[in-house]
Design a protein around this motif. Structure first.
Motif, PDB file in Angstrom:
ATOM      1  N   GLN A 270       0.833  -1.212   0.000  1.00 17.38           N
ATOM      2  CA  GLN A 270       0.000   0.000   0.000  1.00 17.38           C
ATOM      3  C   GLN A 270       0.865   1.257   0.000  1.00 17.38           C
ATOM      4  N   SER A 274       1.131   4.211  -2.638  1.00 14.28           N
ATOM      5  CA  SER A 274       0.924   5.614  -2.292  1.00 14.28           C
ATOM      6  C   SER A 274       2.101   6.482  -2.718  1.00 14.28           C
ATOM      7  N   ASN A 277       1.838   6.899  -6.277  1.00 14.65           N
ATOM      8  CA  ASN A 277       0.700   7.761  -6.543  1.00 14.65           C
ATOM      9  C   ASN A 277       1.070   9.218  -6.271  1.00 14.65           C
ATOM     10  N   ARG A 280       3.799  10.191  -8.957  1.00 17.25           N
ATOM     11  CA  ARG A 280       3.186  10.132 -10.280  1.00 17.25           C
ATOM     12  C   ARG A 280       4.175  10.455 -11.383  1.00 17.25           C
ATOM     13  N   SER A 289      -8.314  12.364 -12.322  1.00 16.05           N
ATOM     14  CA  SER A 289      -7.663  11.730 -11.167  1.00 16.05           C
ATOM     15  C   SER A 289      -8.598  11.663  -9.969  1.00 16.05           C
ATOM     16  N   ASN A 290      -8.286  10.707  -9.116  1.00 14.30           N
ATOM     17  CA  ASN A 290      -9.036  10.536  -7.879  1.00 14.30           C
ATOM     18  C   ASN A 290      -8.414  11.436  -6.803  1.00 14.30           C
ATOM     19  N   HIS A 292      -9.264  11.908  -3.733  1.00 11.17           N
ATOM     20  CA  HIS A 292      -9.120  11.285  -2.411  1.00 11.17           C
ATOM     21  C   HIS A 292      -7.854  10.444  -2.331  1.00 11.17           C
ATOM     22  N   GLU A 293      -7.505   9.778  -3.431  1.00 14.16           N
ATOM     23  CA  GLU A 293      -6.251   9.018  -3.448  1.00 14.16           C
ATOM     24  C   GLU A 293      -5.075   9.952  -3.198  1.00 14.16           C
ATOM     25  N   ASP A 296      -4.997  10.941   0.427  1.00 17.64           N
ATOM     26  CA  ASP A 296      -4.557   9.814   1.265  1.00 17.64           C
ATOM     27  C   ASP A 296      -3.049   9.599   1.163  1.00 17.64           C
ATOM     28  N   SER A 297      -2.527   9.660  -0.065  1.00 13.15           N
ATOM     29  CA  SER A 297      -1.074   9.425  -0.160  1.00 13.15           C
ATOM     30  C   SER A 297      -0.305  10.555   0.474  1.00 13.15           C
ATOM     31  N   TYR A 316     -14.933  13.049   3.439  1.00 12.92           N
ATOM     32  CA  TYR A 316     -14.916  13.025   1.982  1.00 12.92           C
ATOM     33  C   TYR A 316     -16.326  12.956   1.411  1.00 12.92           C
ATOM     34  N   ASN A 330      -0.848  17.055  -5.656  1.00 21.12           N
ATOM     35  CA  ASN A 330      -0.346  16.478  -4.409  1.00 21.12           C
ATOM     36  C   ASN A 330       0.614  17.435  -3.713  1.00 21.12           C
TER      37      ASN A 330
END
Ligand SMILES: Nc1ncnc2c1ncn2[C@@H]1O[C@H](COP(=O)(O)OP(=O)(O)OP(=O)(O)O)[C@@H](O)[C@H]1O
Ligand SMILES: [Mg+2]
Length: 441
Positions: A270, A274, A277, A280, A289-290, A292-293, A296-297, A316, A330
């Motif tokens: 995981q 992350s 992610n 990237r 893009s997501n 929330h991902e 989270d990362s 969320y 990010n």
């Protein structure tokens, strides 16, 4: 050409910023009659701060005027090689003399001629020979007005240059900030991608082996069980060893350890995901893009700081995929959350430290991300400078002051907005709005 009080170099430009009374008046008479020159010369000879030049031929007048930069020209109306009106037009067409006041001198007192002269751009008209007092007064009046205009234009020009310089400086600082941040961003991204790649290989074989270890352990346990069933009375050496190793406990613990090792390996997978992610490196282009991902990362990357006593509440909403440059977004999230962490950790006496991350749809094509902390808040004076490059309230080794200015640039590149609301002692809330479908190429 005759020069009377030529104390100053006629080739030098007229001084612009000296006091009005000290400024040198430079007179050029263009007249073919030597007697007129003598008379005017006599009238001006005793005048302070006045330089007198004479030119008898029209063909030379323009060249002399551009050399001496007169503050007033006395132009005869009738000349043998040209006429005064044509000379006026030539002076007006030349960039050096176009604004120099021209006083037409003529024996002709006809109002029609005077009107024509004014129509082509002379500033004044005197009938020859004028009275000395009047001539001096007009020369001084026109020269002074001209010098004042010159000074004013020069001041305006200087102001415009200063503004241009300031703007260039601002742009340079912006570019510098952008370069530093791009460098930071790409080094961080590269490093994370590298670390993720390095971890990925060994974790893959740990993960793969675990499946076999699991099966082998089950098989071996079954074998031991079979032995125990067939030989319920083991010999004394086996019995002693079973007791020595606490066989029942080992079997029970081995299964537990296998389960937790698998969980640990899954967690590493995981984390690797992350990290990839977050960086990237493989997706440098704008893509749906997501969000929330991404959050989270980012939280995962910052988890070592959050563990110092900050509770994160994820609230969320139901978000669609959003067009963005994921690595850049990010970076924005990381700067804002990092700032919130800095502000909270700076409050040693605060009990409940919290960051609330709320995402929601504003309408069909817009979403917002709100990041709110319950730290000390941002004073109004600081709020006005928040997004300026290099503005920081942190010590030199803690902050560069680039974070939020870069966030603003990145969000502007996405054609979104970033805003802050904060009251002292009530924390700070940053809101990012983005279009779901971007029109950015
Ligand atoms: N959540 C917050 N609470 C209180 N102050 C904040 C908060 N976020 C930003 N600030 C203030 O805004 C200033 C500028 O922030 P910015 O992220 O641009 O730079 P920095 O954090 O000081 O340095 P860098 O991000 O480059 O390490 C900070 O120094 C801080 O004073
Ligand atoms: Mg910052």
């Amino acid at each position: 050409m005759t020069t009377l009080k030529g104390a100053t170099n006629p080739h030098l430009p007229t001084p612009l910023v000296t006091a009005a009374s000290e400024q040198t008046i430079t007179v050029l008479l263009v007249d073919d009659q030597a007697t007129v020159n003598e008379a005017i010369h006599c009238m001006l000879e005793t005048e302070a701060n006045l330089t007198y030049h004479y030119c008898s031929r029209a063909e030379k007048a323009l060249q002399i005027a551009t050399e001496i930069a007169p503050t007033v020209i006395l132009q005869d109306l009738i000349l043998p090689d040209s006429d005064g009106m044509t000379m006026v037009k030539k002076f007006r067409a030349n960039p050096v003399t176009c604004d120099v006041p021209i006083i037409m001198l003529s024996t002709n007192d006809n109002p029609q001629t005077k009107a024509e002269a004014f129509a082509i751009g002379v500033n004044d008209y005197l009938v020859k020979l004028p009275n000395q007092i009047e001539l001096v007064a007009r020369i001084r009046y026109h020269s002074q007005a001209y010098l004042n205009r010159q000074a004013h234009t020069a001041a305006l020009l200087a102001q415009a240059h200063a503004k241009e310089l300031e703007q260039t400086l601002q742009e340079l600082r912006q570019t510098q900030a952008q370069l530093i941040q791009t460098e930071k961003l790409s080094s961080l991204g590269q490093m994370l991608a590298g670390v993720a790649h390095e971890i990925n290989n060994p974790v893959n074989f740990i993960f793969g082996n675990l499946t076999y270890i699991d099966t082998y352990v089950q098989d071996l346990m079954k074998l031991v069980q079979l032995y125990q069933d067939k030989h319920p009375e083991p010999d004394s050496a086996i019995q002693a060893h079973l007791e020595d190793i606490d066989y029942d406990f080992v079997m029970d613990d081995l299964l537990k350890m296998l389960r937790s090792t698998r969980m640990g390996a899954e967690r590493i997978v995981q984390i690797v995901l992350s990290l990839r992610n977050f960086s990237r490196q493989d997706h440098q282009e704008m893509k749906p893009s997501n969000i929330h991902e991404g959050i989270d990362s980012t939280l995962l990357i910052l988890s070592h700081r959050l563990k110092l006593g900050i509770n994160v509440v994820k609230d969320y909403g139901d978000l669609p995929l959003v067009d963005c440059y994921p690595a850049q977004l990010n970076q924005v999230l990381m700067n804002i959350i990092n700032n919130a962490i800095d502000a909270l950790l700076d409050q040693p006496n605060q009990q409940k430290k919290e960051i609330i991350i709320h995402t929601s749809k504003i309408n069909k094509n817009h979403i917002k991300i709100q990041i709110k902390d319950n730290g000390p808040g941002i004073p109004l004076a600081v709020q006005t400078k928040l997004f300026e490059p290099f503005f920081t309230t942190k010590p030199v080794d803690k902050g560069t002051g680039l974070g939020l200015s870069i966030c603003q640039q990145i969000i502007a590149n996405h054609q979104g907005t970033i805003q802050v609301i904060s009251k002292p002692d009530e924390g700070a809330e940053f809101t990012i709005q983005l279009a779901v479908q971007s029109t950015v190429a």
